[in-house]
Design a protein around this motif. Structure first.
Motif, PDB file in Angstrom:
ATOM      1  N   THR A 140      -6.791   1.013  -0.039  1.00 21.79           N
ATOM      2  CA  THR A 140      -6.286   2.117  -0.716  1.00 21.79           C
ATOM      3  C   THR A 140      -6.211   3.198  -2.245  1.00 21.79           C
ATOM      4  OG1 THR A 140      -4.436   1.355   1.025  1.00 21.79           O
ATOM      5  CG2 THR A 140      -3.923   3.611  -0.411  1.00 21.79           C
ATOM      6  N   ASP A 148      -1.768  -7.855   0.749  1.00 22.34           N
ATOM      7  CA  ASP A 148      -1.834  -6.993   1.761  1.00 22.34           C
ATOM      8  C   ASP A 148      -3.113  -5.754   2.011  1.00 22.34           C
ATOM      9  OD1 ASP A 148      -0.764  -4.501   3.496  1.00 22.34           O
ATOM     10  OD2 ASP A 148      -0.368  -3.336   1.774  1.00 22.34           O
ATOM     11  N   GLU A 170      -4.455  -3.997   3.326  1.00 25.14           N
ATOM     12  CA  GLU A 170      -4.055  -2.574   3.488  1.00 25.14           C
ATOM     13  C   GLU A 170      -4.525  -2.112   1.953  1.00 25.14           C
ATOM     14  OE1 GLU A 170      -5.262  -0.193   5.766  1.00 25.14           O
ATOM     15  OE2 GLU A 170      -5.628  -2.402   6.426  1.00 25.14           O
ATOM     16  N   ALA A 215       0.348  -0.602  -0.175  1.00 25.63           N
ATOM     17  CA  ALA A 215       0.069   0.069   0.112  1.00 25.63           C
ATOM     18  C   ALA A 215       0.749   0.973  -0.191  1.00 25.63           C
ATOM     19  CB  ALA A 215      -0.974   0.168   1.093  1.00 25.63           C
TER      20      ALA A 215
END
Length: 431
Positions: free
Chosen positions: A409, A403, A405, A373
Motif C-alpha cells: 500500500t 501486516d 498489505e 495498511a
C-alpha cells in the motif's frame, strides 16, 4: 619495427607508435601480469588465444616471424632479446615501464609486507614483555589470538602499530600487577581512554581498539566475549571500568511503578503532574521497576508525541524511542517486558520507520498501534484532502512483519507520513 639508421627522435616516435597499436594491447597486458609475478624477470611464457587479424599482423611484425594461427605462445626471453636488438635497444622490463604505468614487483612487495608484519608482531611481543602483563599467562594468548584474527594486520602499518601499542598500554593499566604505581579502583571509560590513548573517545564502543581490549579482559577474567552492548558494558565492569551510562537517555511519560523505592516514587509523582522523564542507563541499573501485570504501554518513535501527550494531560504510559531504539531504550523495554507489560507501537510510515517497527514488534511481541495498511491509507487521504505538502517515499522497500498489505500500500501511494500526521489520533488513545 623501426629502422635503426633513422634519427633517434624519429625512431623513438615511430617505435612508440608501433608498440602502442591496438593489436599489441593484449600482449602487453599479459606480459605485464607475468613480469610482476616473476619479480620483473623476463622468464616463462604467455599464451594468447582467439587472435584476430590485426593482432596476428602486429605480433608477426614485433616477433619478426609470421603468425597465422588463432593461438600464440610467446617466450618472454625471446621477446626481451627481440626488443634489445631492435631500434628500441632496451629490454622487456624497461619497455613496459616506458609504455606505462610503471611495473610493480609484486613478489618484492609481498616479501616486504611479510617482513613488515613480522616486525609488527615482534615489536608488540617486546612491548608486552616490558609491561606488567608479561608474567600473566593470558596476555601471550591474547596477542596470539589477535594475530591469528588478522584484523589488525589488515590496517595500514602506522594504524596497526598504534592499535597494538594502545591496547597493550590499556591492558597493562587495568591489570598492573603488584609492582605498579597506584591506580584508581574504578576507571571511567573516558578517563581510561584519555590516560592510554590521549583521547576520551579512544575506547568508544564499536572501535577496533575497544574490541581488542575487551578480548584481553575476557581472557584475563575467564569471561565469554559478549555479543551485544549490555554484555560489553558488563565486561568493562569486570575490569573496574565504568562505561558512559549518563549521556544517553530514554524519554518516558506516565510510568507508575508499584514499588516503594524513591526512584519509583519519583516516576509516580512526575506522572501525576504530567511531566516527562529522561532516564539514563545508570538510573535504570538502579531501578527495580514493578508494574501491574499486563500493563499496556504505548511506544512511539518521535518525542513530539510525548510532548503533546504531556500538554494534553494524557494518562496512559508512553515510551519514546527517539528514532532508532538505542541501548538505553531497549534496556527499559526489556525491564518492563520482564514485569509482564505489553506494548503497542507506532512510528513513521516510511521505510526506516517500518524497519524500526519490525525490530520492536519482533523483539517484544508488540501490537501495531494505528500502524496497519488502513491506518496509512486514511492518513494519506487526509493529508491530500487538507492540501498538506507530500513527502515522497525513498529508499528500498521493507516489508512490515505484522501486516502484509502495508508495504504494498505504501509502495502504491508513494507517500511518507511522519508520526506527527497521526498526532490527534494517538492522543485520543493516550487520554
Amino acid at each position: 619495427m623501426t629502422n635503426r639508421d633513422a634519427p633517434r627522435e624519429s625512431r623513438d616516435a615511430e617505435t612508440l607508435a608501433f608498440l602502442t597499436r591496438p593489436g599489441l594491447t593484449r600482449l602487453w597486458t599479459a606480459v605485464r601480469t607475468r613480469l610482476e609475478r616473476n619479480g620483473l624477470q623476463p622468464t616463462g611464457t604467455v599464451r594468447l588465444q582467439d587472435l584476430d587479424a590485426e593482432e596476428r599482423e602486429a605480433l608477426s611484425l614485433l616477433l619478426a616471424r609470421p603468425l597465422t594461427a588463432a593461438t600464440a605462445t610467446i617466450r618472454l626471453p625471446d621477446l626481451d632479446t627481440r626488443l634489445r636488438t631492435s631500434a628500441l635497444a632496451q629490454g622487456l622490463t624497461a619497455t613496459l615501464d616506458e609504455l606505462g604505468p610503471p611495473l610493480t614487483d609484486r613478489r618484492a612487495a609481498r616479501d616486504a609486507a611479510s617482513a613488515q608484519r613480522a616486525g609488527l608482531w615482534s615489536a608488540a611481543a617486546a612491548a608486552l614483555a616490558a609491561t606488567s602483563l608479561s608474567p600473566q599467562p593470558w596476555a601471550a594468548r591474547w596477542l596470539q589470538e589477535t594475530r591469528r584474527a588478522g584484523t589488525v594486520a589488515r590496517q595500514d602499518p602506522q594504524t596497526a602499530t598504534t592499535l597494538l601499542t594502545q591496547a597493550i598500554r590499556t591492558l597493562a593499566t587495568l591489570f598492573p600487577g603488584t609492582d605498579a604505581d597506584p591506580t584508581p579502583v574504578v576507571w571511567g571509560r573516558g578517563e581510561l581512554a584519555t590516560r592510554t590513548t590521549g583521547s576520551a573517545h579512544g575506547l568508544d564502543d564499536g572501535t577496533l581498539l575497544a574490541r581488542l581490549v575487551l578480548r584481553g579482559i575476557a581472557l584475563a577474567t575467564g569471561a565469554d566475549f559478549p555479543a551485544d552492548a549490555p554484555g560489553r558494558r558488563a565486561l568493562w565492569r569486570l575490569a573496574s571500568v565504568t562505561p558512559d551510562e549518563v549521556s544517553s537517555t530514554v524519554l518516558t511519560y506516565g510510568l507508575r511503578p508499584t514499588g516503594g523505592t524513591w526512584g519509583e516514587q519519583v516516576l509516580c509523582r512526575r506522572a501525576e503532574h504530567h511531566l516527562e522523564t529522561h532516564l539514563t542507563l545508570r538510573e535504570l541499573r538502579g531501578l527495580h521497576l514493578k508494574m501491574p501485570a499486563h500493563t499496556h504501554i504505548h511506544v512511539c518513535e518521535n518525542p513530539r508525541v510525548v510532548e503533546a501527550a504531556a500538554d494534553a494531560g494524557c494518562s496512559a504510559p508512553l515510551i519514546c524511542t527517539s528514532g532508532n531504539a538505542t541501548t538505553v531504550v531497549l534496556t527499559l523495554l526489556d525491564a518492563l517486558a520482564a514485569t509482564g507489560c505489553v506494548f503497542g507501537y507506532h512510528g513513521d510510515f516510511d521505510w526506516p520507520g517500518i524497519a524500526l517497527a519490525n525490530r520492536v514488534m519482533d523483539r517484544y511481541g508488540a501490537e501495531p498501534w494505528r500502524m496497519r495498511a488502513q491506518d496509512y491509507e486514511y492518513l494519506a487521504t487526509r493529508t491530500q484532502v487538507h492540501g498538506t505538502p507530500q513527502l515522497l517515499l525513498s529508499g528500498p522497500r521493507i516489508e512490515a512483519t505484522w501486516d502484509q498489505e502495508l508495504a504494498p500500500t505504501m509502495d502504491a501511494l508513494g507517500i511518507a507520513l511522519h508520526e506527527e500526521a497521526a498526532l490527534d489520533l494517538l492522543l485520543e488513545d493516550l487520554s
